[in-house]
Motif scaffolding. Structure first.
Motif, PDB file in Angstrom:
ATOM      1  N   ILE A   1       0.749  -1.153   0.129  1.00 48.90           N
ATOM      2  CA  ILE A   1       0.206   0.006   0.005  1.00 48.90           C
ATOM      3  C   ILE A   1       0.919   1.318  -0.158  1.00 48.90           C
ATOM      4  N   THR A   2       1.984   1.547   0.960  1.00 50.69           N
ATOM      5  CA  THR A   2       2.782   2.536   0.943  1.00 50.69           C
ATOM      6  C   THR A   2       3.350   2.576  -0.332  1.00 50.69           C
ATOM      7  N   MET A   3       3.876   1.514  -1.053  1.00 52.29           N
ATOM      8  CA  MET A   3       4.534   1.769  -2.372  1.00 52.29           C
ATOM      9  C   MET A   3       3.624   2.117  -3.172  1.00 52.29           C
ATOM     10  N   LEU A   4       2.246   1.910  -3.381  1.00 52.10           N
ATOM     11  CA  LEU A   4       1.434   2.458  -4.362  1.00 52.10           C
ATOM     12  C   LEU A   4       1.196   3.898  -3.998  1.00 52.10           C
ATOM     13  N   ARG A   5       1.172   4.341  -2.726  1.00 52.55           N
ATOM     14  CA  ARG A   5       0.648   5.602  -2.346  1.00 52.55           C
ATOM     15  C   ARG A   5       1.658   6.481  -2.835  1.00 52.55           C
ATOM     16  N   ALA A   6       3.091   5.952  -2.809  1.00 56.77           N
ATOM     17  CA  ALA A   6       4.308   6.714  -3.039  1.00 56.77           C
ATOM     18  C   ALA A   6       4.152   7.128  -4.492  1.00 56.77           C
ATOM     19  N   GLN A   7       3.569   6.415  -5.463  1.00 54.85           N
ATOM     20  CA  GLN A   7       3.314   6.800  -6.725  1.00 54.85           C
ATOM     21  C   GLN A   7       2.114   7.663  -7.250  1.00 54.85           C
ATOM     22  N   LEU A   8       1.544   7.813  -6.173  1.00 50.19           N
ATOM     23  CA  LEU A   8       0.276   8.866  -6.598  1.00 50.19           C
ATOM     24  C   LEU A   8       0.612  10.185  -6.284  1.00 50.19           C
ATOM     25  N   THR A   9       0.914  11.000  -7.409  1.00 51.01           N
ATOM     26  CA  THR A   9       1.719  12.179  -7.078  1.00 51.01           C
ATOM     27  C   THR A   9       0.649  13.359  -6.576  1.00 51.01           C
ATOM     28  N   GLY A  10      -0.650  13.120  -7.178  1.00 53.30           N
ATOM     29  CA  GLY A  10      -1.614  14.152  -6.841  1.00 53.30           C
ATOM     30  C   GLY A  10      -2.462  13.766  -5.481  1.00 53.30           C
ATOM     31  N   ARG A  11      -2.779  14.617  -4.625  1.00 53.80           N
ATOM     32  CA  ARG A  11      -3.230  14.251  -3.291  1.00 53.80           C
ATOM     33  C   ARG A  11      -4.562  15.372  -3.100  1.00 53.80           C
ATOM     34  N   THR A  12      -5.649  14.564  -2.903  1.00 48.41           N
ATOM     35  CA  THR A  12      -6.610  15.600  -2.595  1.00 48.41           C
ATOM     36  C   THR A  12      -7.340  14.970  -1.145  1.00 48.41           C
ATOM     37  N   ALA A  13      -7.598  15.933  -0.011  1.00 47.59           N
ATOM     38  CA  ALA A  13      -7.950  15.227   1.221  1.00 47.59           C
ATOM     39  C   ALA A  13      -9.297  16.096   1.481  1.00 47.59           C
ATOM     40  N   HIS A  14     -10.438  15.714   1.573  1.00 46.62           N
ATOM     41  CA  HIS A  14     -11.594  16.148   2.157  1.00 46.62           C
ATOM     42  C   HIS A  14     -11.595  16.117   3.658  1.00 46.62           C
ATOM     43  N   ARG A  15     -12.806  16.390   4.122  1.00 46.80           N
ATOM     44  CA  ARG A  15     -12.741  16.347   5.587  1.00 46.80           C
ATOM     45  C   ARG A  15     -12.333  14.862   6.190  1.00 46.80           C
ATOM     46  N   VAL A  16     -11.548  14.606   7.194  1.00 42.04           N
ATOM     47  CA  VAL A  16     -11.192  13.443   7.576  1.00 42.04           C
ATOM     48  C   VAL A  16     -11.431  13.583   9.319  1.00 42.04           C
ATOM     49  N   ASN A  17     -11.432  12.346   9.666  1.00 39.39           N
ATOM     50  CA  ASN A  17     -11.863  12.063  11.128  1.00 39.39           C
ATOM     51  C   ASN A  17     -10.953  12.042  12.111  1.00 39.39           C
ATOM     52  N   ASP A  18      -9.446  11.921  11.444  1.00 38.83           N
ATOM     53  CA  ASP A  18      -8.428  12.079  12.570  1.00 38.83           C
ATOM     54  C   ASP A  18      -7.179  12.586  11.819  1.00 38.83           C
ATOM     55  N   GLU A  19      -6.282  13.075  12.453  1.00 40.72           N
ATOM     56  CA  GLU A  19      -4.984  13.575  11.925  1.00 40.72           C
ATOM     57  C   GLU A  19      -4.229  12.471  11.289  1.00 40.72           C
ATOM     58  N   THR A  20      -4.113  11.204  11.678  1.00 38.51           N
ATOM     59  CA  THR A  20      -3.514  10.060  10.895  1.00 38.51           C
ATOM     60  C   THR A  20      -4.074   9.867   9.441  1.00 38.51           C
ATOM     61  N   SER A  21      -5.465  10.217   9.110  1.00 43.10           N
ATOM     62  CA  SER A  21      -5.756  10.023   7.789  1.00 43.10           C
ATOM     63  C   SER A  21      -5.144  11.295   7.100  1.00 43.10           C
ATOM     64  N   ALA A  22      -5.407  12.583   7.580  1.00 46.48           N
ATOM     65  CA  ALA A  22      -4.515  13.637   7.066  1.00 46.48           C
ATOM     66  C   ALA A  22      -3.150  13.463   6.488  1.00 46.48           C
ATOM     67  N   ASN A  23      -2.371  12.851   7.407  1.00 46.70           N
ATOM     68  CA  ASN A  23      -1.001  12.418   7.280  1.00 46.70           C
ATOM     69  C   ASN A  23      -0.687  11.559   6.063  1.00 46.70           C
ATOM     70  N   MET A  24      -1.664  10.469   6.035  1.00 48.35           N
ATOM     71  CA  MET A  24      -1.530   9.567   5.028  1.00 48.35           C
ATOM     72  C   MET A  24      -1.576  10.325   3.438  1.00 48.35           C
ATOM     73  N   ALA A  25      -2.280  11.488   3.499  1.00 54.10           N
ATOM     74  CA  ALA A  25      -2.502  12.204   2.125  1.00 54.10           C
ATOM     75  C   ALA A  25      -1.083  13.291   2.156  1.00 54.10           C
ATOM     76  N   PHE A  26      -0.624  14.038   3.454  1.00 54.39           N
ATOM     77  CA  PHE A  26       0.184  15.168   3.142  1.00 54.39           C
ATOM     78  C   PHE A  26       1.224  15.011   4.298  1.00 54.39           C
TER      79      PHE A  26
END
Length: 451
Positions: A340-365
């Motif tokens: 999963i982290t290997m896949l995420r590293a290839q996804l250049t564009g990141r868009t985060a709507h409202r998230v429920n915790d800081e960890t989810s935001a860290n997954m994007a940015f």
């Protein structure tokens, strides 16, 4: 005199009513003139108060002493261009020696307060030139896309930025992207805007919606392939990998590497091929990636590894073959398993709507910008559709997509159904549209789809 007073009171009342009920109309009628005068009159004093001036040069000081004149004032940045827009003002400033673009960015909030504007952002255009965009009202409260947008192949206007400019999803510049968001955060509306923007283009849409197709199934007339369960998704992704390999063989055969061919004409991806040979680009939309990564048995674990491996291969190699990934989910962390982290590293564009915790935001940015993480966790629940968009360069913006109902998206896809290409590799997964009088059946690899 009494008539003039009454007229003045009516104008002020109309301006106040417009500012309250229709801020965009107020800006176009009264606000743009008042703000322009305010900025031009206060410019020198505000720049001095915000620390954006430099002392006069030595030769000017020497000239003042020789001629017995008053000492010259500190110099603010030069205004190279001043342009009103439908949402605010745009200033292009020429920096003085010793000034930096970061100085203007750090003073953005003070400029907003001093000029009585709603928001101020800045970006460096080139060395020594900074563009300052000021918004006169909250453009994200009621999103209205401009009538004219910059249209290019594989470039979709999907949202409006907080500075009033249009946010584009440019697949040729940013091939793969990740969209995160909690339930009822506006993620589905953002996805509908993507599909609606891609529908009029010469592109093949491929959907993977493991919620039994409830999100993408109504748009099936514009999709070349759809899968509504993990088993069908695994087969579909394998077919996309096979298509990618075939496209690479075509590119290799048409590279034309000879001494007589200019370097610019040597083919390295599908966009370098002649029009009659160029394969149609493919955009793959994954509605909920967690459903592809979760497993409860050994057989499901094998299927999961097969799916993630195919997605990683497409993310690493698919750009040159014209295959682009648009992956959506509520979370996208390492708890979804290996790869999963290997896949995420290839996804250049990141868009985060409202998230429920800081960890989810860290997954994007978290690996891009700490400021974007803080902005993502501050999105209020009542502002559905508000999101933070960024990329691997560290830049980010607040955006909000215009509300597009499912009916509007369906009508647009039906209108452009004739643009749906038939891809031989994906023929087994093409949704079969039947009459609405028949009973609905599950959307699967070989099952028909109701209209």
């Amino acid at each position: 005199m009494a008539t003039f007073t009454v007229a003045l009171v009516l104008v002020v009342a109309a301006a106040g009513l417009l500012r309250w009920r229709r801020p965009a109309w107020y800006w176009l009628t009264f606000g743009v003139t008042l703000a322009s005068l305010r900025v031009l009159i206060r410019y020198a004093s505000v720049m001095d108060a915000c620390g954006l001036t430099v002392p006069p040069s030595r030769w000017r000081l020497a000239l003042a002493r020789v001629t017995n004149r008053p000492m010259p004032d500190p110099r603010p940045p030069r205004i190279l261009r001043f342009r009103p827009t439908r949402t605010g003002l745009v200033l292009r400033l020429g920096l003085r020696p010793g000034q930096d673009a970061f100085d203007v960015a750090a003073a953005s909030d003070r400029l907003r307060h001093s000029f009585s504007m709603y928001g101020v952002t800045s970006r460096e255009v080139r060395s020594g030139v900074v563009e300052v965009r000021m918004t006169g009202y909250d453009v994200l409260k009621r999103v209205q896309m401009p009538a004219k947008v910059d249209t290019r192949p594989m470039r979709v206007p999907v949202a409006l930025r907080e500075d009033g400019s249009v946010h584009y999803r440019d697949y040729r510049a940013v091939p793969h992207a990740l969209t995160l968001g909690a339930t009822e955060s506006g993620k589905s509306v953002y996805q509908r805007n993507l599909v609606a923007g891609l529908a009029p283009m010469d592109v093949a849409l491929v959907g993977i919606d493991c919620k039994q197709g409830v999100e993408l199934f109504p748009l099936a007339r514009r999709f070349s392939a759809l899968a509504d369960n993990p088993d069908a998704a695994a087969d579909l992704l394998d077919a996309l990998v096979s298509r990618m390999e075939g496209v690479y063989q075509l590119i290799r055969a048409e590279q034309r590497i000879t001494a007589a061919v200019p370097d610019a004409d040597i083919a390295a991806d599908i966009w370098d091929l002649p029009d009659h040979l160029r394969p149609v680009p493919v955009v793959v939309l994954v509605d909920e990636v967690a459903e592809l990564a979760l497993f409860a048995s050994k057989d499901e674990e094998k299927r999961r590894d097969r799916i993630i491996t195919a997605l990683v291969r497409l993310a690493q190699l698919g750009r040159a073959a014209g295959i682009y990934l648009e992956i959506c989910g509520q979370r996208f962390g390492s708890e979804l398993g290996k790869g999963i982290t290997m896949l995420r590293a290839q996804l250049t564009g990141r868009t985060a709507h409202r998230v429920n915790d800081e960890t989810s935001a860290n997954m994007a940015f978290g690996d891009i910008s700490p400021d974007a993480v803080l902005a993502a966790i501050q999105i209020p629940a009542e502002l559905r559709g508000l999101a933070i968009a960024g990329d691997s360069t560290g830049g980010w913006h607040r955006i909000r997509a215009p509300h597009t109902s499912l009916r509007q998206a369906v009508n647009l896809c039906n209108r452009h159904a004739d643009r749906t290409p038939d891809l031989s590799e994906l023929a087994p997964f093409k949704p079969e549209l039947t009459s609405s009088s028949e009973a609905p059946v599950p959307l699967a690899k070989t099952a028909p789809v109701t209209a």
